[in-house]
Scaffold this motif. Structure first.
Motif, PDB file in Angstrom:
ATOM      1  N   VAL A  41     -23.012  -6.194  23.948  1.00 53.38           N
ATOM      2  CA  VAL A  41     -22.514  -7.351  23.373  1.00 53.38           C
ATOM      3  C   VAL A  41     -21.440  -7.960  23.994  1.00 53.38           C
ATOM      4  CG1 VAL A  41     -21.821  -8.435  21.322  1.00 53.38           C
ATOM      5  CG2 VAL A  41     -23.358  -6.178  21.357  1.00 53.38           C
ATOM      6  N   TYR A  42     -21.282  -9.445  24.048  1.00 56.40           N
ATOM      7  CA  TYR A  42     -20.298 -10.065  24.454  1.00 56.40           C
ATOM      8  C   TYR A  42     -20.141 -11.343  23.670  1.00 56.40           C
ATOM      9  CZ  TYR A  42     -22.685 -13.126  28.030  1.00 56.40           C
ATOM     10  OH  TYR A  42     -23.358 -14.015  28.399  1.00 56.40           O
ATOM     11  N   VAL A  43     -18.938 -12.157  23.663  1.00 58.76           N
ATOM     12  CA  VAL A  43     -18.920 -13.365  22.782  1.00 58.76           C
ATOM     13  C   VAL A  43     -18.439 -14.215  24.074  1.00 58.76           C
ATOM     14  CG1 VAL A  43     -17.677 -14.741  21.089  1.00 58.76           C
ATOM     15  CG2 VAL A  43     -18.195 -12.443  20.616  1.00 58.76           C
ATOM     16  N   GLN A  44     -19.264 -15.406  23.976  1.00 61.60           N
ATOM     17  CA  GLN A  44     -18.888 -16.603  24.994  1.00 61.60           C
ATOM     18  C   GLN A  44     -18.407 -17.822  24.083  1.00 61.60           C
ATOM     19  OE1 GLN A  44     -19.538 -16.404  28.275  1.00 61.60           O
ATOM     20  NE2 GLN A  44     -19.010 -18.526  28.806  1.00 61.60           N
ATOM     21  N   ASP A  45     -17.265 -18.332  24.926  1.00 64.08           N
ATOM     22  CA  ASP A  45     -16.536 -19.323  24.479  1.00 64.08           C
ATOM     23  C   ASP A  45     -17.043 -20.684  25.291  1.00 64.08           C
ATOM     24  OD1 ASP A  45     -15.017 -21.420  23.662  1.00 64.08           O
ATOM     25  OD2 ASP A  45     -12.980 -20.546  23.889  1.00 64.08           O
ATOM     26  N   THR A  46     -17.890 -21.517  24.752  1.00 65.27           N
ATOM     27  CA  THR A  46     -18.375 -22.504  25.334  1.00 65.27           C
ATOM     28  C   THR A  46     -17.671 -23.649  25.483  1.00 65.27           C
ATOM     29  OG1 THR A  46     -19.254 -23.707  23.370  1.00 65.27           O
ATOM     30  CG2 THR A  46     -20.732 -22.212  24.440  1.00 65.27           C
ATOM     31  N   LEU A  47     -16.421 -23.748  24.766  1.00 65.19           N
ATOM     32  CA  LEU A  47     -15.504 -24.638  25.137  1.00 65.19           C
ATOM     33  C   LEU A  47     -14.787 -24.601  26.398  1.00 65.19           C
ATOM     34  CD1 LEU A  47     -13.857 -27.296  24.091  1.00 65.19           C
ATOM     35  CD2 LEU A  47     -12.235 -25.883  22.851  1.00 65.19           C
ATOM     36  N   ARG A  48     -14.268 -23.242  26.555  1.00 60.27           N
ATOM     37  CA  ARG A  48     -13.638 -22.759  27.586  1.00 60.27           C
ATOM     38  C   ARG A  48     -14.552 -22.150  28.668  1.00 60.27           C
ATOM     39  NH1 ARG A  48      -8.336 -22.288  27.217  1.00 60.27           N
ATOM     40  NH2 ARG A  48      -7.162 -22.779  25.089  1.00 60.27           N
ATOM     41  N   ASN A  49     -16.065 -22.311  28.587  1.00 56.78           N
ATOM     42  CA  ASN A  49     -16.790 -21.434  29.425  1.00 56.78           C
ATOM     43  C   ASN A  49     -16.166 -20.027  29.973  1.00 56.78           C
ATOM     44  OD1 ASN A  49     -19.131 -21.361  30.885  1.00 56.78           O
ATOM     45  ND2 ASN A  49     -18.366 -22.391  32.827  1.00 56.78           N
ATOM     46  N   GLU A  50     -16.079 -19.228  28.997  1.00 60.62           N
ATOM     47  CA  GLU A  50     -15.555 -17.842  29.395  1.00 60.62           C
ATOM     48  C   GLU A  50     -15.855 -16.877  28.428  1.00 60.62           C
ATOM     49  OE1 GLU A  50     -11.155 -18.493  29.787  1.00 60.62           O
ATOM     50  OE2 GLU A  50     -11.073 -18.192  27.737  1.00 60.62           O
ATOM     51  N   ILE A  51     -15.913 -15.644  28.749  1.00 65.67           N
ATOM     52  CA  ILE A  51     -16.217 -14.670  27.776  1.00 65.67           C
ATOM     53  C   ILE A  51     -14.652 -14.310  26.994  1.00 65.67           C
ATOM     54  CG2 ILE A  51     -16.391 -12.250  27.517  1.00 65.67           C
ATOM     55  CD1 ILE A  51     -18.316 -12.426  29.919  1.00 65.67           C
ATOM     56  N   VAL A  52     -14.936 -14.139  25.613  1.00 65.44           N
ATOM     57  CA  VAL A  52     -13.704 -13.916  24.657  1.00 65.44           C
ATOM     58  C   VAL A  52     -13.221 -12.322  25.028  1.00 65.44           C
ATOM     59  CG1 VAL A  52     -12.757 -13.544  22.580  1.00 65.44           C
ATOM     60  CG2 VAL A  52     -14.474 -15.515  22.950  1.00 65.44           C
ATOM     61  N   ARG A  53     -12.075 -12.233  25.237  1.00 65.73           N
ATOM     62  CA  ARG A  53     -11.279 -11.026  25.729  1.00 65.73           C
ATOM     63  C   ARG A  53     -10.425 -10.609  24.533  1.00 65.73           C
ATOM     64  NH1 ARG A  53     -14.559  -9.468  29.660  1.00 65.73           N
ATOM     65  NH2 ARG A  53     -14.556 -10.799  31.733  1.00 65.73           N
ATOM     66  N   ASN A  54      -9.649 -11.407  23.736  1.00 66.72           N
ATOM     67  CA  ASN A  54      -9.019 -11.179  23.018  1.00 66.72           C
ATOM     68  C   ASN A  54      -9.186 -12.026  21.497  1.00 66.72           C
ATOM     69  OD1 ASN A  54      -6.744 -10.844  21.262  1.00 66.72           O
ATOM     70  ND2 ASN A  54      -5.270 -11.169  22.710  1.00 66.72           N
ATOM     71  N   PHE A  55      -9.710 -11.447  20.656  1.00 68.24           N
ATOM     72  CA  PHE A  55     -10.069 -12.262  19.558  1.00 68.24           C
ATOM     73  C   PHE A  55      -8.913 -12.791  18.867  1.00 68.24           C
ATOM     74  CE2 PHE A  55     -13.907  -9.693  20.081  1.00 68.24           C
ATOM     75  CZ  PHE A  55     -14.828 -10.786  20.033  1.00 68.24           C
ATOM     76  N   ASP A  56      -7.793 -12.298  19.005  1.00 65.93           N
ATOM     77  CA  ASP A  56      -6.555 -12.627  18.226  1.00 65.93           C
ATOM     78  C   ASP A  56      -5.866 -13.654  18.816  1.00 65.93           C
ATOM     79  OD1 ASP A  56      -7.069 -10.730  16.178  1.00 65.93           O
ATOM     80  OD2 ASP A  56      -6.010  -9.206  17.384  1.00 65.93           O
ATOM     81  N   ASP A  57      -6.095 -14.184  20.118  1.00 65.44           N
ATOM     82  CA  ASP A  57      -5.464 -15.216  20.831  1.00 65.44           C
ATOM     83  C   ASP A  57      -5.541 -16.321  20.172  1.00 65.44           C
ATOM     84  OD1 ASP A  57      -4.552 -17.113  22.720  1.00 65.44           O
ATOM     85  OD2 ASP A  57      -5.114 -15.522  24.434  1.00 65.44           O
ATOM     86  N   PRO A  58      -4.374 -17.060  20.004  1.00 66.05           N
ATOM     87  CA  PRO A  58      -4.149 -18.401  19.389  1.00 66.05           C
ATOM     88  C   PRO A  58      -5.103 -19.529  19.877  1.00 66.05           C
ATOM     89  CG  PRO A  58      -2.121 -17.573  19.593  1.00 66.05           C
ATOM     90  CD  PRO A  58      -2.934 -16.563  20.164  1.00 66.05           C
ATOM     91  N   MET A  59      -5.261 -19.253  21.147  1.00 60.84           N
ATOM     92  CA  MET A  59      -6.063 -20.379  22.007  1.00 60.84           C
ATOM     93  C   MET A  59      -7.565 -20.547  21.298  1.00 60.84           C
ATOM     94  SD  MET A  59      -7.086 -19.013  25.751  1.00 60.84           S
ATOM     95  CE  MET A  59      -7.769 -17.512  25.910  1.00 60.84           C
ATOM     96  N   TYR A  60      -8.175 -19.651  20.853  1.00 59.53           N
ATOM     97  CA  TYR A  60      -9.215 -19.658  20.057  1.00 59.53           C
ATOM     98  C   TYR A  60      -9.432 -20.378  19.008  1.00 59.53           C
ATOM     99  CZ  TYR A  60     -10.621 -16.435  23.961  1.00 59.53           C
ATOM    100  OH  TYR A  60     -10.936 -16.025  25.309  1.00 59.53           O
ATOM    101  N   LEU A  61      -8.131 -20.685  18.125  1.00 59.24           N
ATOM    102  CA  LEU A  61      -8.373 -21.273  16.873  1.00 59.24           C
ATOM    103  C   LEU A  61      -8.292 -22.796  17.023  1.00 59.24           C
ATOM    104  CD1 LEU A  61      -5.416 -18.954  15.164  1.00 59.24           C
ATOM    105  CD2 LEU A  61      -8.001 -18.924  15.077  1.00 59.24           C
ATOM    106  N   GLU A  62      -8.080 -23.137  18.500  1.00 59.21           N
ATOM    107  CA  GLU A  62      -8.033 -24.710  18.515  1.00 59.21           C
ATOM    108  C   GLU A  62      -9.526 -25.379  18.417  1.00 59.21           C
ATOM    109  OE1 GLU A  62      -8.287 -25.445  23.124  1.00 59.21           O
ATOM    110  OE2 GLU A  62      -6.294 -24.676  22.496  1.00 59.21           O
ATOM    111  N   ARG A  63      -9.461 -26.423  17.751  1.00 57.34           N
ATOM    112  CA  ARG A  63     -10.681 -26.997  17.399  1.00 57.34           C
ATOM    113  C   ARG A  63     -11.105 -28.249  18.732  1.00 57.34           C
ATOM    114  NH1 ARG A  63     -13.374 -24.409  13.569  1.00 57.34           N
ATOM    115  NH2 ARG A  63     -11.785 -23.553  12.251  1.00 57.34           N
ATOM    116  N   ARG A  64     -12.386 -28.696  18.506  1.00 56.24           N
ATOM    117  CA  ARG A  64     -12.718 -29.398  19.504  1.00 56.24           C
ATOM    118  C   ARG A  64     -12.197 -31.006  19.256  1.00 56.24           C
ATOM    119  NH1 ARG A  64     -18.932 -28.308  21.556  1.00 56.24           N
ATOM    120  NH2 ARG A  64     -18.753 -26.306  21.512  1.00 56.24           N
TER     121      ARG A  64
END
Length: 67
Positions: free
Chosen positions: A44-67
């Motif tokens: 299993v992995y989670v892909q962030d389509t906004l950044r076009n990368e695999i999520v490595r740290n779910f707690d990173d604040p960069m994943y909280l930003e909205r489009r």
């Protein structure tokens, strides 16, 4: 949807990853990925389509930003 939970069976080729679930909420993505990963026969992995990368740290604040 921003986050795609991707999965495949361990006996399938690397190219066999497919969408399991899509969401805009990183915490929901984490929850689904963790539940799916409890099955020992899946990768299993989670892909962030906004950044076009695999999520490595779910707690990173960069994943909280909205489009």
């Amino acid at each position: 949807m921003r986050f795609h939970i991707m999965w495949r069976r361990i006996n399938e080729p690397e190219t066999a990853y497919r969408d399991f679930f899509e969401t805009d909420d990183i915490l929901e993505a984490k929850d689904f990925a963790m539940r799916l990963a409890f099955d020992e026969t899946t990768w299993v992995y989670v892909q962030d389509t906004l950044r076009n990368e695999i999520v490595r740290n779910f707690d990173d604040p960069m994943y909280l930003e909205r489009r």
